[in-house]
Design a protein around this motif. Structure first.
Motif, PDB file in Angstrom:
ATOM      1  N   ILE A  15      63.820  28.337  60.153  1.00 26.24           N
ATOM      2  CA  ILE A  15      63.996  27.062  59.471  1.00 26.24           C
ATOM      3  C   ILE A  15      63.636  25.944  60.438  1.00 26.24           C
ATOM      4  O   ILE A  15      64.162  25.896  61.557  1.00 26.24           O
ATOM      5  CB  ILE A  15      65.440  26.885  58.960  1.00 26.24           C
ATOM      6  CG1 ILE A  15      65.773  27.968  57.926  1.00 26.24           C
ATOM      7  CG2 ILE A  15      65.633  25.498  58.346  1.00 26.24           C
ATOM      8  CD1 ILE A  15      67.188  27.884  57.387  1.00 26.24           C
ATOM      9  N   ALA A  21      67.596  31.707  61.290  1.00 25.97           N
ATOM     10  CA  ALA A  21      68.760  31.516  60.439  1.00 25.97           C
ATOM     11  C   ALA A  21      68.870  32.676  59.469  1.00 25.97           C
ATOM     12  O   ALA A  21      67.901  33.400  59.214  1.00 25.97           O
ATOM     13  CB  ALA A  21      68.657  30.195  59.675  1.00 25.97           C
ATOM     14  N   VAL A  23      69.731  33.662  55.565  1.00 30.15           N
ATOM     15  CA  VAL A  23      69.840  33.109  54.227  1.00 30.15           C
ATOM     16  C   VAL A  23      70.165  34.235  53.250  1.00 30.15           C
ATOM     17  O   VAL A  23      69.910  35.417  53.524  1.00 30.15           O
ATOM     18  CB  VAL A  23      68.547  32.385  53.786  1.00 30.15           C
ATOM     19  CG1 VAL A  23      68.200  31.260  54.748  1.00 30.15           C
ATOM     20  CG2 VAL A  23      67.387  33.375  53.690  1.00 30.15           C
ATOM     21  N   GLU A 259      71.192  29.000  53.038  1.00 28.65           N
ATOM     22  CA  GLU A 259      71.535  29.433  54.394  1.00 28.65           C
ATOM     23  C   GLU A 259      73.025  29.722  54.479  1.00 28.65           C
ATOM     24  O   GLU A 259      73.849  28.971  53.953  1.00 28.65           O
ATOM     25  CB  GLU A 259      71.151  28.380  55.429  1.00 28.65           C
ATOM     26  CG  GLU A 259      71.432  28.853  56.857  1.00 28.65           C
ATOM     27  CD  GLU A 259      71.077  27.844  57.936  1.00 28.65           C
ATOM     28  OE1 GLU A 259      71.209  28.207  59.129  1.00 28.65           O
ATOM     29  OE2 GLU A 259      70.689  26.708  57.609  1.00 28.65           O
ATOM     30  N   CYS A 261      76.220  29.913  56.810  1.00 25.33           N
ATOM     31  CA  CYS A 261      76.634  29.297  58.071  1.00 25.33           C
ATOM     32  C   CYS A 261      78.111  29.549  58.349  1.00 25.33           C
ATOM     33  O   CYS A 261      78.932  29.633  57.432  1.00 25.33           O
ATOM     34  CB  CYS A 261      76.387  27.788  58.035  1.00 25.33           C
ATOM     35  SG  CYS A 261      74.659  27.305  57.916  1.00 25.33           S
TER      36      CYS A 261
END
Length: 390
Positions: A15, A21, A23, A259, A261
């Motif tokens: 990203i 990242a 997702v 995403e 997190c």
């Protein structure tokens, strides 16, 4: 692994502005386990000379050693204990080879190390564990080196000292090490180590300490958000097997492509404290939706979120956070309206209201595709039903 029982649920992507990242590769449900990851390195968070009054832990799985445990000492030294023959066998075949035992013993008797900050004792234990990984599993060592973390000139003194110390006291057998490698490893550790925390029930004053640190190769790809959509759980003393594994569960539903997190620290920290931690510890400034809102508050450095999702102003009452390094001060304040703080719902629903906990709540895993109505705190382990939040 990047899979749960139901199949592949996460996808690794790049990203712009955020790097690698994870997702969602499919719609994810609240409480769904999206990752179970085993550490490639685990090492003690305690100084080499641990106080006699502190609790004892297995030097392999880091369970607390209870009076009923079948404690087995290391046959080569008097310092390391294991919760049973199985852990001793596993450790002597992987994490506690004779060289590791000898190295830690020699470091424990090294006056120059004990004249340094306590942090360097923990870093020395990490380096011993990392170099041992290179000996027992070269492929995992390469995974460790592939993780994010760049050498910083500000870390040079610690890297130079520890490199010289290990070379002079306990050089790894058949492994050429350099100052560059030592510095690179310390950088990987700084950005990727997760603390395996002491349960609140074992604390005397509400503060939490770190029992051990682990580096989890897949979990290291989770980026930070100040209002996370997933949170991590560990069950050091309760899991029957693989108790150092990290479990990541969804806090709420998310669509495919979103995403996933985590928050790198308790979600109740105010804007200035969060930015300070992220800048100093991780080298970036957060620009998440919550930070964009709070950055515009006139006195954000004085505000902190309480158990009920309200903002309190800086006065007298101390609130201790997870790693005991920072304190925030708060007292009673006025409830913030939705226009002033549109994320207040998150704190009402997903922040534990147990005193001095500040944990994050996530539903228990679904059963037979039926979503659980019970939420679990990832810090104190308390359960809270949806009815309690109505």
């Amino acid at each position: 692994m990047l899979t749960a029982d139901s199949g592949s649920v996460l996808r690794l992507v790049e990203i712009e502005g955020r790097g690698r990242a994870l997702v969602a590769s499919q719609p994810l449900k609240a409480g769904q386990i999206v990752l179970q990851d085993s550490p490639i390195v685990v090492y003690s968070a305690f100084p080499l000379a641990k106080p006699q009054s502190s609790a004892s832990y297995c030097d392999n799985c880091f369970r607390i050693l209870s009076s009923s445990a079948n404690v087995v000492p290391c046959p080569l030294c008097s310092h390391h204990l294991f919760c049973g023959p199985n852990c001793l066998t596993a450790a002597t075949a992987s994490s506690h080879l004779p060289w590791v035992c000898q190295a830690l013993s020699r470091l424990r008797d090294c006056p120059s190390l004990f004249s340094q900050p306590l942090e360097q004792q923990v870093q020395a234990q990490f380096l011993i564990a990392a170099y041992n990984l290179a000996l027992v599993s070269p492929s995992d060592f390469q995974v460790l080196l592939s993780l994010q973390g760049q050498y910083s000139p500000s870390d040079a003194p610690a890297a130079e000292f520890l490199h010289s110390l290990i070379l002079s006291v306990c050089p790894p057998p058949s492994l050429p090490i350099s100052i560059e490698l030592t510095a690179a490893l310390l950088a990987k550790d700084k950005l990727n180590a997760f603390g395996l925390m002491e349960p609140i029930s074992l604390q005397q004053d509400g503060e939490r300490s770190v029992r051990a640190y682990g580096i989890y190769p897949k979990a290291s790809f989770f980026n930070h958000d100040c209002l996370p959509n997933a949170c991590r759980f560990d069950y050091l003393d309760s899991a029957p097997a693989q108790n150092t594994d990290m479990i990541v569960r969804m806090i709420h539903d998310v669509p495919v492509g979103r995403e996933i997190c985590l928050s790198y620290f308790p979600v109740n920290l105010n804007y200035s404290a969060r930015q300070k931690r992220l800048t100093e510890d991780y080298g970036f400034t957060c620009n998440c939706d919550r930070c964009k809102v709070e950055a515009n508050w006139s006195d954000n450095e004085a505000d902190v979120i309480d158990d009920n999702g309200t903002v309190e102003e800086n006065e007298d009452e101390e609130i201790m956070e997870e790693d005991n390094d920072e304190q925030m001060v708060a007292s009673e304040g006025d409830e913030v309206g939705e226009a002033d703080f549109p994320h207040a719902y998150f704190f009402v629903r997903y922040m534990c209201n147990r005193e001095n906990c500040w944990g994050t709540l996530a539903p228990l895993p679904p059963s037979n595709d039926v979503q659980s109505k019970v939420l679990e705190c990832n810090v104190c382990g308390n359960h809270k039903s949806e009815e309690d939040m109505c």
